[in-house]
Design a protein around this motif. Structure first.
Motif, PDB file in Angstrom:
ATOM      1  N   LEU A  97     -25.234  -9.775  11.000  1.00  0.00           N
ATOM      2  CA  LEU A  97     -24.205 -10.822  10.918  1.00  0.00           C
ATOM      3  C   LEU A  97     -24.444 -11.900  11.982  1.00  0.00           C
ATOM      4  O   LEU A  97     -24.157 -13.071  11.779  1.00  0.00           O
ATOM      5  CB  LEU A  97     -22.828 -10.216  11.151  1.00  0.00           C
ATOM      6  N   LEU A 154     -19.651  -4.550   3.369  1.00  0.00           N
ATOM      7  CA  LEU A 154     -18.960  -5.835   3.416  1.00  0.00           C
ATOM      8  C   LEU A 154     -19.886  -6.997   3.767  1.00  0.00           C
ATOM      9  O   LEU A 154     -19.433  -8.129   3.911  1.00  0.00           O
ATOM     10  CB  LEU A 154     -17.826  -5.792   4.450  1.00  0.00           C
TER      11      LEU A 154
ATOM     12  N   VAL B   7     -18.700 -13.767  14.838  1.00  0.00           N
ATOM     13  CA  VAL B   7     -19.742 -13.030  14.124  1.00  0.00           C
ATOM     14  C   VAL B   7     -19.118 -12.040  13.152  1.00  0.00           C
ATOM     15  O   VAL B   7     -19.502 -11.954  11.983  1.00  0.00           O
ATOM     16  CB  VAL B   7     -20.655 -12.298  15.140  1.00  0.00           C
ATOM     17  N   MET B   8     -18.098 -11.296  13.640  1.00  0.00           N
ATOM     18  CA  MET B   8     -17.480 -10.305  12.775  1.00  0.00           C
ATOM     19  C   MET B   8     -16.773 -10.957  11.598  1.00  0.00           C
ATOM     20  O   MET B   8     -16.616 -10.368  10.537  1.00  0.00           O
ATOM     21  CB  MET B   8     -16.494  -9.448  13.569  1.00  0.00           C
ATOM     22  N   ARG B  10     -17.855 -13.073   9.791  1.00  0.00           N
ATOM     23  CA  ARG B  10     -18.786 -13.318   8.684  1.00  0.00           C
ATOM     24  C   ARG B  10     -18.788 -12.175   7.679  1.00  0.00           C
ATOM     25  O   ARG B  10     -19.371 -12.304   6.607  1.00  0.00           O
ATOM     26  CB  ARG B  10     -20.199 -13.524   9.231  1.00  0.00           C
ATOM     27  N   LEU B  11     -18.190 -11.050   8.027  1.00  0.00           N
ATOM     28  CA  LEU B  11     -18.051  -9.973   7.052  1.00  0.00           C
ATOM     29  C   LEU B  11     -17.203 -10.488   5.900  1.00  0.00           C
ATOM     30  O   LEU B  11     -16.191 -11.147   6.119  1.00  0.00           O
ATOM     31  CB  LEU B  11     -17.352  -8.764   7.674  1.00  0.00           C
TER      32      LEU B  11
END
Lengths: 467, 322
Positions: A97, A154, B7-8, B10-11
């Motif tokens: 990510l 996800l 960043v997270m 973007r999940l």
């Protein structure tokens, strides 16, 4: 640091090398079914580009895992490798990510972060709850692993492909950059363990003493965790996260079967890790449909099996042989004792005796004869030699002295001491006997009134003392 | 910190649609949800109680180890019987589970290595053997490694139906029947032998003196564990370790006696199952992973509460130190 690197102490270097070669032989034989000769030659000559690319990296991996696994086993933290190998999964997803590419650098950094985080969380749980190490590790392992699965699910569409390389590994695709990474990790481990050898030694066997002596126990622990996580992370592309745990534990465990000295075990584990790496690469290259990770771990497993059975010090075969030898010695000593009792009954008038009266077999006499304890005299009769008489007197003395000790000093009843003495008579050494003699005031007779032989007794002196 | 959050973010987390996540499973998809929940509970409760004994004996990681090492059993059983049905798979996995236990005991009993090292050696080698066999001999059959890894609870309602019917819900899926049988058997055995298990866990010497054979109890426990792991494998995969450990680990913050520990662990197993299935419906991820995550959140909350209570000087009750 002045410690001797190769094992000594009664065992020559060459004998150890012999054992290593033997183990390699076992692995080669076990691989014969799947290997073709031509490919074997290709491998040894390094003709194949894939092998040339993969081999250095895998060997460094084996070295690194062997060293770190040894330290984990010494601290009974083996299953930490298992925890780490599951806990890197969310880090891989997070690393992806971060850069939104499958750039290995980012994935490795992500994995390193969650790996270190997992060992920190384990420490916090241990410090602030009643849970034991195994439960804390399980909790961290399962939660991190589940989080990783969910995160991968996800990820934006179309990005999942290729990530399962980290689950299963693919050593054939090791490129130069990854090899350099493996080299750096291995070098770091070697340097840190060399530099902090004393510290790790204390940490493994007596952390309480280390703390009292002002050693940075916590720092060393974190350093060890960091190195182990790094090893897992850089290895996972080659063999996959789940099997890294195997490479961490098996070479180290095998090495612990050969020695009990940490520095020897470290060197041996590194050698065994590298040996397993070479064999694994060879088999997965030469055989069809053999992925690198499983093959490496299987090679290491076969190696462990060989050592488990045949290790010169702690192997099962050795143990069985020594039990057998002890049993034979006990039977011989019992035979001599029976002869002594017969001669004693005659007031030591001569050294000759018959098999019948002593209840001994022909085979037993032959075995004693080979050791110079008895000799055959005319017409099926036998005779104790001088050394045989000395040995028989020694066993009888041990027996009677122990009986006396038990009745006088340990408060046993007279009729309860025989069985215990039957066992102890074979185990007492000369210095124990001297001590017992002193404690008991150099006694003449045992609790049943029979004379206790002295050391250096011959048949003549015995006869003279026998009234 | 902000960058980490970015960043997270973007999940691709699906939108939380309360209707879809909380209500639809019990209305539109009720006939599937019922079986999934039932399956999760039938696996979760026996696992939770078994896990309590494992943790007591410092063998919490045995579940994880056995769940890895059944792989070669599955493959070999398939190669012999050429059948992916319940019976051959169960048989193969059970044999592998017992082989694992015996090997671990054998190594610890006959060398200087301790249980953790023996466990590590055994399960990694057996897992490697399993993967090797899959690669070499079973590559083209449907022995889906991912299924072994993560399990597929979602497929339970779609599994082959058994002869049993449950009123308006139609035929009971076969895995649910198997899990129910396992649950009854496990709970029954635990009830009958709970005293033996406790005595051998706390004081093996005393157990021997009153005539309880610690070795037999150990092998019995591991045999039951193998059966439970195998039953759970198809639905939750390697995450069976989460079902074994998390409820008990959460419960120990609130309980110090075995009865209460069991009761609370069972409750936490059920709540984690329910929460996990809704979480799975929301995130569209494997339900087993979602159940493990929900169990982890429960543990985290209980842990936080216990630390906070101790910080405020509350003794006893929640999270007693010891």
């Amino acid at each position: 640091m002045g410690w001797r690197v190769l094992p000594g102490g009664g065992m020559s270097v060459w004998r150890w090398v012999g054992w290593l070669v033997g183990l390699m032989g076992v692995m080669v034989l076990s691989g014969c079914g799947v290997v073709s000769g031509e490919r074997a030659v290709d491998f040894v000559m390094l003709r194949d580009g894939h092998v040339r690319a993969a081999l250095p990296g895998v060997v460094l991996l084996g070295l690194n895992c062997g060293l770190l696994g040894t330290l984990l086993i010494a601290r009974r933290l083996t299953m930490l490798g298992d925890t780490l190998s599951h806990a890197v999964l969310p880090g891989i997803a997070a690393g992806f990510l971060w850069t939104m590419t499958k750039h290995p650098g980012a994935l490795l950094i992500g994995a390193l972060v969650t790996g270190v985080l997992s060992s920190l969380v384990t420490g916090w749980i241990l410090g602030s709850t009643r849970l034991k190490a195994d439960a804390a590790q399980s909790v961290v392992l399962t939660v991190f692993f589940a989080a990783g699965i969910v995160m991968i699910k996800l990820l934006p569409d179309g990005s999942k492909a290729g990530l399962d390389r980290f689950l299963y590994g693919q050593a054939a695709a090791l490129d130069a950059g990854e090899t350099v990474l493996l080299a750096v990790a291995a070098a770091l481990s070697v340097v840190v363990i060399w530099w902090g050898y004393r510290g790790f030694l204390v940490l493994a066997f007596d952390p309480g003493y280390g703390r009292a002596a002002g050693l940075p126990v916590k720092g060393l622990h974190l350093l060890q965790m960091f190195l182990t996580t790094l090893a897992v992370v850089v290895s996972m592309q080659a063999v996959g996260v789940i099997l890294v745990a195997g490479l961490l534990v098996i070479p180290g465990a095998t090495a612990w079967l050969f020695s009990a000295r940490l520095h020897r075990v470290l060197v041996l584990a590194a050698l065994l890790g590298m040996a397993a790496a070479v064999m694994g690469t060879f088999l997965s290259f030469a055989g069809d449909g053999m992925a690198m990770g499983p093959t490496l771990v299987l090679c290491a497993g076969v190696m462990f099996g060989g050592a488990f059975l045949l290790s010169p010090r702690y192997g099962m075969a050795r143990r069985m042989v020594s039990v057998m030898r002890h049993g034979r010695r006990v039977r011989r000593e019992d035979g001599l004792k029976a002869v002594y009792r017969v001669l004693e009954g005659r007031g030591f008038s001569g050294a000759g005796f018959g098999l019948e009266e002593c209840g001994q077999s022909e085979g037993m006499m032959r075995s004693l004869e080979r050791r110079g304890m008895v000799r055959a005299v005319a017409a099926g009769g036998w005779e104790l030699t001088e050394s045989g008489f000395g040995e028989a007197a020694r066993v009888v003395r041990n027996h009677r002295l122990w009986e006396l000790y038990l009745t006088r000093r340990a408060g046993f009843a007279e009729d309860h001491v025989h069985d215990a003495a039957e066992e102890m008579e074979h185990l007492l050494a000369e210095e124990n006997i001297e001590h017992l003699m002193g404690v008991l005031g150099h006694p003449e007779r045992d609790p049943h009134g029979r004379r206790i032989p002295r050391s250096g007794d011959t048949i003549e002196t015995s006869a003279a003392r026998h009234e | 910190m902000n960058e980490m959050i970015a960043v997270m973010a973007r999940l691709e987390v699906p939108w939380f649609d309360a209707e879809e996540v909380l209500i639809a499973p019990w209305t539109r998809y009720a006939d599937a949800t019922v079986w999934m929940v039932l399956m999760a509970v039938l696996l979760g409760v026996p696992c939770a109680l078994l896990g309590n004994y494992l943790m007591l004996r410092r063998m919490a990681l045995a579940g994880d180890a056995i769940s890895h090492s059944v792989l070669p059993g599955l493959v070999i059983s398939y190669l012999i019987f050429r059948d992916l049905g319940t019976l051959p798979m169960m048989g193969g996995a059970m044999v592998a589970g017992l082989v694992t236990t015996v090997l671990i005991e054998f190594i610890t009993g006959r060398s200087r290595l301790k249980t953790d090292a023996a466990m590590g050696i055994t399960y990694t080698t057996l897992f490697a053997l399993g993967m090797f066999l899959v690669n070499r001999y079973a590559g083209r059959v449907h022995l889906d490694a991912d299924c072994v890894l993560f399990g597929e609870l979602e497929y339970v309602p779609l599994a082959e139906p058994s002869g049993l019917r449950a009123g308006g819900l139609g035929p009971v899926p076969m895995p649910v029947v198997v899990a129910a049988a396992m649950a009854v058997g496990t709970l029954g055995l635990l009830a009958v032998f709970s005293r033996w298990l406790l005595v051998t866990s706390f004081d093996a010497g005393f157990a021997r003196s009153v005539g309880i054979r610690a070795g037999a109890v150990h092998y019995g426990l591991m045999a039951v564990l193998s059966v439970v792991v195998v039953t759970a494998l198809e639905s939750v995969g390697l995450l069976v370790a989460a079902l074994l450990v998390l409820p008990g680990a959460t419960a120990q913050f609130f309980a110090r006696r075995m009865g209460r520990l069991h009761g609370l662990a069972a409750v936490f197993a059920v709540t984690a199952s329910l929460a996990g299935i809704h979480l799975g419906a929301w995130l569209n991820c494997p339900s087993a992973a979602a159940i493990a995550l929900a169990g982890g959140v429960q543990f985290g909350v209980a842990w936080g509460v216990s630390v906070w209570m101790r910080g405020r000087g509350v003794e006893g009750g929640v999270g007693g130190a010891g």
